[in-house]
Design a protein around this motif. Structure first.
Motif, PDB file in Angstrom:
ATOM      1  N   GLY A 280       0.818  -1.204   0.000  1.00  0.00           N
ATOM      2  CA  GLY A 280       0.000   0.000   0.000  1.00  0.00           C
ATOM      3  C   GLY A 280       0.852   1.255   0.000  1.00  0.00           C
ATOM      4  O   GLY A 280       0.532   2.237  -0.686  1.00  0.00           O
ATOM      5  N   ARG A 281       1.943   1.219   0.748  1.00  0.00           N
ATOM      6  CA  ARG A 281       2.838   2.373   0.781  1.00  0.00           C
ATOM      7  C   ARG A 281       3.475   2.600  -0.584  1.00  0.00           C
ATOM      8  O   ARG A 281       3.567   3.731  -1.063  1.00  0.00           O
ATOM      9  N   ILE A 282       3.906   1.528  -1.223  1.00  0.00           N
ATOM     10  CA  ILE A 282       4.487   1.641  -2.560  1.00  0.00           C
ATOM     11  C   ILE A 282       3.448   2.143  -3.559  1.00  0.00           C
ATOM     12  O   ILE A 282       3.736   2.981  -4.418  1.00  0.00           O
ATOM     13  N   GLY A 283       2.232   1.626  -3.443  1.00  0.00           N
ATOM     14  CA  GLY A 283       1.166   2.075  -4.335  1.00  0.00           C
ATOM     15  C   GLY A 283       0.890   3.558  -4.205  1.00  0.00           C
ATOM     16  O   GLY A 283       0.648   4.250  -5.203  1.00  0.00           O
ATOM     17  N   TYR A 284       0.991   4.074  -2.971  1.00  0.00           N
ATOM     18  CA  TYR A 284       0.729   5.500  -2.736  1.00  0.00           C
ATOM     19  C   TYR A 284       1.851   6.375  -3.273  1.00  0.00           C
ATOM     20  O   TYR A 284       1.606   7.343  -4.010  1.00  0.00           O
ATOM     21  N   ILE A 285       3.100   6.065  -2.940  1.00  0.00           N
ATOM     22  CA  ILE A 285       4.207   6.931  -3.366  1.00  0.00           C
ATOM     23  C   ILE A 285       4.455   6.834  -4.868  1.00  0.00           C
ATOM     24  O   ILE A 285       5.057   7.739  -5.454  1.00  0.00           O
ATOM     25  N   SER A 286       3.980   5.760  -5.498  1.00  0.00           N
ATOM     26  CA  SER A 286       4.137   5.633  -6.952  1.00  0.00           C
ATOM     27  C   SER A 286       3.003   6.295  -7.720  1.00  0.00           C
ATOM     28  O   SER A 286       3.018   6.332  -8.949  1.00  0.00           O
ATOM     29  N   GLY A 287       1.995   6.798  -7.003  1.00  0.00           N
ATOM     30  CA  GLY A 287       0.882   7.470  -7.661  1.00  0.00           C
ATOM     31  C   GLY A 287      -0.259   6.564  -8.059  1.00  0.00           C
ATOM     32  O   GLY A 287      -1.258   7.027  -8.621  1.00  0.00           O
ATOM     33  N   LEU A 288      -0.146   5.282  -7.758  1.00  0.00           N
ATOM     34  CA  LEU A 288      -1.210   4.347  -8.142  1.00  0.00           C
ATOM     35  C   LEU A 288      -2.414   4.460  -7.216  1.00  0.00           C
ATOM     36  O   LEU A 288      -3.544   4.207  -7.631  1.00  0.00           O
ATOM     37  N   LEU A 289      -2.185   4.828  -5.958  1.00  0.00           N
ATOM     38  CA  LEU A 289      -3.260   4.969  -4.974  1.00  0.00           C
ATOM     39  C   LEU A 289      -3.362   6.433  -4.547  1.00  0.00           C
ATOM     40  O   LEU A 289      -2.342   7.112  -4.365  1.00  0.00           O
ATOM     41  N   ALA A 290      -4.580   6.901  -4.368  1.00  0.00           N
ATOM     42  CA  ALA A 290      -4.810   8.313  -4.030  1.00  0.00           C
ATOM     43  C   ALA A 290      -4.454   8.633  -2.591  1.00  0.00           C
ATOM     44  O   ALA A 290      -4.178   9.783  -2.250  1.00  0.00           O
ATOM     45  N   GLU A 291      -4.445   7.630  -1.733  1.00  0.00           N
ATOM     46  CA  GLU A 291      -4.140   7.853  -0.320  1.00  0.00           C
ATOM     47  C   GLU A 291      -3.477   6.612   0.262  1.00  0.00           C
ATOM     48  O   GLU A 291      -3.622   5.505  -0.283  1.00  0.00           O
ATOM     49  N   PRO A 292      -2.747   6.793   1.355  1.00  0.00           N
ATOM     50  CA  PRO A 292      -2.094   5.627   1.972  1.00  0.00           C
ATOM     51  C   PRO A 292      -3.124   4.632   2.498  1.00  0.00           C
ATOM     52  O   PRO A 292      -4.064   5.014   3.193  1.00  0.00           O
ATOM     53  N   CYS A 293      -2.970   3.387   2.133  1.00  0.00           N
ATOM     54  CA  CYS A 293      -3.864   2.332   2.619  1.00  0.00           C
ATOM     55  C   CYS A 293      -3.221   0.984   2.345  1.00  0.00           C
ATOM     56  O   CYS A 293      -2.273   0.887   1.576  1.00  0.00           O
ATOM     57  N   ARG A 294      -3.730  -0.037   2.988  1.00  0.00           N
ATOM     58  CA  ARG A 294      -3.217  -1.388   2.751  1.00  0.00           C
ATOM     59  C   ARG A 294      -3.701  -1.868   1.382  1.00  0.00           C
ATOM     60  O   ARG A 294      -4.780  -1.501   0.935  1.00  0.00           O
ATOM     61  N   ALA A 295      -2.887  -2.666   0.709  1.00  0.00           N
ATOM     62  CA  ALA A 295      -3.260  -3.130  -0.630  1.00  0.00           C
ATOM     63  C   ALA A 295      -2.601  -4.464  -0.926  1.00  0.00           C
ATOM     64  O   ALA A 295      -1.571  -4.812  -0.341  1.00  0.00           O
ATOM     65  N   THR A 296      -3.193  -5.199  -1.837  1.00  0.00           N
ATOM     66  CA  THR A 296      -2.625  -6.457  -2.317  1.00  0.00           C
ATOM     67  C   THR A 296      -2.047  -6.234  -3.711  1.00  0.00           C
ATOM     68  O   THR A 296      -2.333  -5.215  -4.369  1.00  0.00           O
ATOM     69  N   LEU A 297      -1.257  -7.183  -4.175  1.00  0.00           N
ATOM     70  CA  LEU A 297      -0.743  -7.096  -5.541  1.00  0.00           C
ATOM     71  C   LEU A 297      -1.879  -7.075  -6.556  1.00  0.00           C
ATOM     72  O   LEU A 297      -1.823  -6.345  -7.558  1.00  0.00           O
ATOM     73  N   ARG A 298      -2.905  -7.851  -6.317  1.00  0.00           N
ATOM     74  CA  ARG A 298      -4.044  -7.881  -7.227  1.00  0.00           C
ATOM     75  C   ARG A 298      -4.695  -6.499  -7.317  1.00  0.00           C
ATOM     76  O   ARG A 298      -5.051  -6.033  -8.409  1.00  0.00           O
ATOM     77  N   GLN A 299      -4.849  -5.826  -6.170  1.00  0.00           N
ATOM     78  CA  GLN A 299      -5.457  -4.500  -6.171  1.00  0.00           C
ATOM     79  C   GLN A 299      -4.583  -3.488  -6.909  1.00  0.00           C
ATOM     80  O   GLN A 299      -5.079  -2.642  -7.656  1.00  0.00           O
ATOM     81  N   LEU A 300      -3.269  -3.573  -6.720  1.00  0.00           N
ATOM     82  CA  LEU A 300      -2.369  -2.674  -7.434  1.00  0.00           C
ATOM     83  C   LEU A 300      -2.364  -2.957  -8.929  1.00  0.00           C
ATOM     84  O   LEU A 300      -2.274  -2.040  -9.753  1.00  0.00           O
ATOM     85  N   LEU A 301      -2.498  -4.229  -9.265  1.00  0.00           N
ATOM     86  CA  LEU A 301      -2.529  -4.601 -10.679  1.00  0.00           C
ATOM     87  C   LEU A 301      -3.754  -4.004 -11.370  1.00  0.00           C
ATOM     88  O   LEU A 301      -3.687  -3.585 -12.534  1.00  0.00           O
ATOM     89  N   GLU A 302      -4.846  -3.927 -10.647  1.00  0.00           N
ATOM     90  CA  GLU A 302      -6.079  -3.393 -11.215  1.00  0.00           C
ATOM     91  C   GLU A 302      -5.996  -1.898 -11.500  1.00  0.00           C
ATOM     92  O   GLU A 302      -6.694  -1.389 -12.388  1.00  0.00           O
ATOM     93  N   VAL A 303      -5.145  -1.186 -10.775  1.00  0.00           N
ATOM     94  CA  VAL A 303      -5.048   0.270 -10.958  1.00  0.00           C
ATOM     95  C   VAL A 303      -3.723   0.690 -11.600  1.00  0.00           C
ATOM     96  O   VAL A 303      -3.463   1.887 -11.759  1.00  0.00           O
ATOM     97  N   TYR A 304      -2.903  -0.276 -11.972  1.00  0.00           N
ATOM     98  CA  TYR A 304      -1.591   0.084 -12.497  1.00  0.00           C
ATOM     99  C   TYR A 304      -1.714   0.884 -13.790  1.00  0.00           C
ATOM    100  O   TYR A 304      -2.424   0.503 -14.724  1.00  0.00           O
ATOM    101  N   ASP A 305      -0.995   1.992 -13.835  1.00  0.00           N
ATOM    102  CA  ASP A 305      -0.940   2.843 -15.015  1.00  0.00           C
ATOM    103  C   ASP A 305       0.385   3.598 -14.947  1.00  0.00           C
ATOM    104  O   ASP A 305       0.604   4.410 -14.051  1.00  0.00           O
ATOM    105  N   GLU A 306       1.261   3.301 -15.860  1.00  0.00           N
ATOM    106  CA  GLU A 306       2.588   3.921 -15.867  1.00  0.00           C
ATOM    107  C   GLU A 306       2.510   5.444 -15.868  1.00  0.00           C
ATOM    108  O   GLU A 306       3.383   6.127 -15.316  1.00  0.00           O
ATOM    109  N   ARG A 307       1.475   5.984 -16.454  1.00  0.00           N
ATOM    110  CA  ARG A 307       1.341   7.440 -16.546  1.00  0.00           C
ATOM    111  C   ARG A 307       1.123   8.097 -15.185  1.00  0.00           C
ATOM    112  O   ARG A 307       1.275   9.313 -15.048  1.00  0.00           O
ATOM    113  N   LYS A 308       0.761   7.306 -14.176  1.00  0.00           N
ATOM    114  CA  LYS A 308       0.556   7.856 -12.827  1.00  0.00           C
ATOM    115  C   LYS A 308       1.858   8.039 -12.063  1.00  0.00           C
ATOM    116  O   LYS A 308       1.895   8.754 -11.060  1.00  0.00           O
ATOM    117  N   ILE A 309       2.926   7.406 -12.509  1.00  0.00           N
ATOM    118  CA  ILE A 309       4.202   7.498 -11.806  1.00  0.00           C
ATOM    119  C   ILE A 309       4.723   8.929 -11.919  1.00  0.00           C
ATOM    120  O   ILE A 309       4.811   9.477 -13.023  1.00  0.00           O
TER     121      ILE A 309
END
Length: 317
Positions: A280-309
């Motif tokens: 979740g922390r990686i997802g947040y600092i990489s721009g994939l998640l709008a706010e800090p929260c717990r996350a799974t790889l599956r959840q990050l995969l669903e929102v992955y977009d290189e343009r958000k980095i």
């Protein structure tokens, strides 16, 4: 052989210490990038430096990746796959052949400069202080002043000739269009050290080419290295991969995370946080998640977009 149209990414850590959050940041995003397009992920152990590389750390790298759920399709110490070995310390024969190819093109020469001589005579890069090789050992055939025939001294390095006008342009997945004048910003660079150790620039090109890597995702401190590697790719007659350079994770003092930052090492992180906390922390600092929260790889995969980095050189963590 590479399957037609298969995206292949890789993670290539050095086993010189325990991985930290910055290493995992790169590994997770590389894995997500490849998996989001149904691709393959290779784990290569970059143990070129025999003095710093330890089997213990290689074991911990695989253990930490497995704990995070980052499974690889090829590679690792056991060498799963047909493009091994996947430890650089066992790939010297491949690098030797590449060096012989460059020699056949008459593009390499011995360098006898000591470290102190290089520091004293090299010109610093105008923008960031990096030193450009001044061509002290460049032979006459390359426009230098040294004899074309090597002398009897033991060379301290083997250098690859770079024409003064050589410019490399490429499009980076995060930083966009990049252009590097290798002659002005780098100069002739080392492909093998005098002690026989292989230079990173040559080894990584040979490995990525032979392992059919189509995408390289890594820290932006290696942005200029991409130009050097693309130059070598061309000389070897191989097609370079697509490059994606990521922001560097830094501590509150603005210093890049290193394996000495114990509080953010995987040893400390695994004691204090769950897999979902770290992802979740990686997802947040990489721009994939709008706010800090717990996350799974599956959840990050669903929102992955290189343009958000974020297109920045540093992220403070």
């Amino acid at each position: 052989m590479q399957e037609l149209n298969v995206i292949t990414g890789r993670f290539a850590p050095s086993p010189s210490g325990r991985m930290h959050l910055g290493n995992i940041f790169t590994a997770v995003l590389s894995w997500l990038s490849v998996r989001s397009r149904g691709g393959k992920w290779v784990l290569r152990i970059e143990d070129l430096d025999p003095l710093r590389s330890k089997r213990h750390y290689s074991d911990l790298i695989e253990e930490d990746l497995t704990w995070l759920g980052l499974e690889w399709d090829e590679g690792g110490q056991e060498g799963k796959g047909s493009n091994g070995p996947y430890c650089q310390s066992r790939r010297g024969g491949f690098y030797e052949k590449a060096l012989e190819h460059l020699a056949a093109l008459d593009l390499i020469y011995p360098c006898y400069c000591t470290r102190s001589e290089l520091i004293a005579t090299n010109a610093p890069h105008l923008s960031d202080g990096r030193r450009v090789y001044g061509g002290m050992c460049r032979p006459v055939r390359f426009g230098g002043r040294c004899a074309d025939k090597p002398d009897n001294r033991q060379p301290r390095a083997i250098r690859l000739y770079v024409p003064a006008e050589k410019t490399v342009a490429f499009s980076d997945g995060v930083f966009g269009d990049i252009e590097v004048n290798l002659g002005c910003e780098v100069g002739d660079f080392v492909v093998r050290r005098g002690d026989g150790a292989w230079a990173y620039q040559l080894a990584v090109v040979v490995d990525d080419a032979m392992m059919s890597v189509t995408e390289v995702m890594r820290g932006c401190d290696l942005l200029q290295s991409a130009a050097q590697q693309i130059y070598i790719y061309g000389l070897l007659g191989r097609r370079p991969p697509r490059y994606v350079h990521l922001p560097l994770l830094c501590n509150t003092h603005g210093q890049r995370l290193s394996k000495r930052d114990g509080s953010l090492s995987m040893e400390a992180l695994r004691k204090d946080y769950s897999v979902e906390d770290i992802l979740g922390r990686i997802g947040y600092i990489s721009g994939l998640l709008a706010e800090p929260c717990r996350a799974t790889l599956r959840q990050l995969l669903e929102v992955y977009d290189e343009r958000k980095i974020p297109c920045v050189k540093q992220i403070i963590v």
